[in-house]
Design an enzyme around this catalytic site. Sequence first.
Site, PDB file in Angstrom:
ATOM      1  N   GLU A  90      -7.589 -34.712   4.266  1.00 54.15           N
ATOM      2  CA  GLU A  90      -7.524 -34.881   2.810  1.00 54.15           C
ATOM      3  C   GLU A  90      -6.108 -35.045   2.265  1.00 54.15           C
ATOM      4  O   GLU A  90      -5.686 -34.325   1.359  1.00 54.15           O
ATOM      5  CB  GLU A  90      -8.247 -33.732   2.105  1.00 54.15           C
ATOM      6  CG  GLU A  90      -9.732 -33.733   2.410  1.00 54.15           C
ATOM      7  CD  GLU A  90     -10.561 -32.846   1.480  1.00 54.15           C
ATOM      8  OE1 GLU A  90      -9.979 -32.098   0.676  1.00 54.15           O
ATOM      9  OE2 GLU A  90     -11.803 -32.925   1.577  1.00 54.15           O
ATOM     10  N   GLU A 127     -16.729 -33.667   6.557  1.00 55.61           N
ATOM     11  CA  GLU A 127     -17.058 -32.517   5.706  1.00 55.61           C
ATOM     12  C   GLU A 127     -18.090 -32.951   4.678  1.00 55.61           C
ATOM     13  O   GLU A 127     -18.030 -34.076   4.157  1.00 55.61           O
ATOM     14  CB  GLU A 127     -15.837 -31.958   4.957  1.00 55.61           C
ATOM     15  CG  GLU A 127     -14.913 -31.138   5.819  1.00 55.61           C
ATOM     16  CD  GLU A 127     -13.758 -30.520   5.024  1.00 55.61           C
ATOM     17  OE1 GLU A 127     -13.970 -30.094   3.873  1.00 55.61           O
ATOM     18  OE2 GLU A 127     -12.642 -30.491   5.572  1.00 55.61           O
TER      19      GLU A 127
HETATM   20  C1  BGP Z   1     -12.180 -29.598   1.344  1.00 54.88           C
HETATM   21  C2  BGP Z   1     -11.228 -28.982   2.327  1.00 54.88           C
HETATM   22  C3  BGP Z   1     -11.697 -27.736   2.993  1.00 54.88           C
HETATM   23  C4  BGP Z   1     -12.622 -26.936   2.128  1.00 54.88           C
HETATM   24  C5  BGP Z   1     -13.633 -27.685   1.344  1.00 54.88           C
HETATM   25  C6  BGP Z   1     -14.390 -26.878   0.308  1.00 54.88           C
HETATM   26  O1  BGP Z   1     -11.448 -30.164   0.317  1.00 54.88           O
HETATM   27  O2  BGP Z   1     -10.875 -29.902   3.325  1.00 54.88           O
HETATM   28  O3  BGP Z   1     -10.592 -27.057   3.497  1.00 54.88           O
HETATM   29  O4  BGP Z   1     -12.388 -25.649   1.931  1.00 54.88           O
HETATM   30  O5  BGP Z   1     -13.045 -28.750   0.677  1.00 54.88           O
HETATM   31  O6  BGP Z   1     -13.571 -26.599  -0.782  1.00 54.88           O
HETATM   32  P1  BGP Z   1     -13.409 -25.163  -1.403  1.00 54.88           P
HETATM   33  O7  BGP Z   1     -12.999 -24.283  -0.272  1.00 54.88           O
HETATM   34  O8  BGP Z   1     -12.340 -25.281  -2.432  1.00 54.88           O
HETATM   35  O9  BGP Z   1     -14.707 -24.802  -1.974  1.00 54.88           O
END
Ligand code: BGP
Length: 468
Positions: free
Chosen positions: A165, A366
């Site tokens: 990201e 993801e």
């Molecule tokens: C993405 C990231 C992760 C992650 C996920 C969920 O942006 O790559 O590291 O944590 O989102 O986001 P959050 O943890 O803010 O809910």
Amino acid sequence: MYHKELKSFPTNFLWGASTSAYQIEGAWNEDGKGPSTQDMLVAPENTTDFKIASDHYHHMEEDVKLLAGMGLKAYRFSISWSRILPQGRGEVNEKGLDFYNRLINELIKYKIEPIVTMFHFDLPWALAQEGGWSNRSIIEDFKNYAKVLFENYGDRVKYWLTINEQNNMILYGDLLGTATTNSLQERYQQNHHMLLSQAEAMILCHKMLLNAKIGPAPNIANVYPSSSKPEDMVAAENWTALRNWLYLDASVRGIYNPTIWSYLKDRDALPRVEEGDMETLKAGNPDFIAFNYYKSTTVSAVGPGAPLKRDEIEKAKIITDPGFYQLEDNPNLEKTPFGWFIDPIGFRTTMRELYDRYHLPLIITENGIGLYDEVDEDGNVNDDARILYYQQHIKQIQEALTDGVEVFGYTPWSAIDLVSTREGIRKRYGFIYVNREDFDLLDMKRIPKKSYYWYKELIAQNKIPKSK
Ligand code: BGP
């Protein structure tokens, strides 16, 4: 488009799950690990930091066994740069190397394909002290780090992801704890250095590892205009270019997206591009595109000088863009308990658009839903909302496959509960519950959730289980 029949998932489809080092490992200062920027962050109020996380460092064998029990074909994890190189460069930490060697061997023992993210938000603190991504010397540091990884793990790791990201780090770095500057020019200078680091890693990977594949891992999502007004469509294209194409045009085609180049020029924020940089970008070629998808966005046009409309923009301090775009609500979509839009069909259109534009195989690295999961009196975690979320999103992968998009894997977020980027462990994503709270570490017991068994069935049958 409605299909009479949906294509089946390919037999070698990589059904997996995903984590990142600083959010799961803990052991932040053990066995010679140097601190990372994430270890040094002050956590938001009432929220845990990342120092212990899910204590995966000390539960690794147990965790992998559980993942194997789910039947995973792939596991995507990130390597902590400062566990391998405590100062970001120089001396290698043998114990750090050993941890990932053991993890990779354990995965292979269960026939789980390791998918390695080289960098996921946790820069070695030592490098951050020298300016981090603002300092051009980081390109060489990243290349050296990549060399250490390829030399040590390249015999077993076939799939590499460069930077997780990158787009969110540039746009929302304040929220992710990765931002070091408010200057727009400096942000895009950092972005330029990341692009070059990535290109160098891709070049090196192809030189050193003949059978390996490597790709970028941005967060990509489609953008809707909030109305059929032509001005809103321009705003949607602007935001798409800024959040999606800037990164992928550079990663895949080795060019700067023209809309964004003129946007940065207009705001006196162009990165300094040195001689040879564009050739390097062109020489680094990905074998696939990995992308993270959670939610679509909706935007409208907003005239220059107009006041900002949404709190989120103020909070995130993202590039405020009167004259470019403005984020809007989408009344057609439901939201998660944490206020994120749920848009499975947007997932399909994102896949279609990506494939249409770049013609590279896709893997979704993801996708998932944050919930306040709880253990009931019988010791079970009934995360039906997660099952529904996955069911709806995986269905859209099948639609996209039938549309002709080449998708070879899906590693949703997250394999096991871990600490979210800024909302602690109470915002849970895993197929496996970790028994700890933000400030009470309890016993760290691992409990497979209902979704664990659902996903296991899906993987075993290579199709979405019929709802019971
Ligand atoms: C993405 C990231 C992760 C992650 C996920 C969920 O942006 O790559 O590291 O944590 O989102 O986001 P959050 O943890 O803010 O809910």
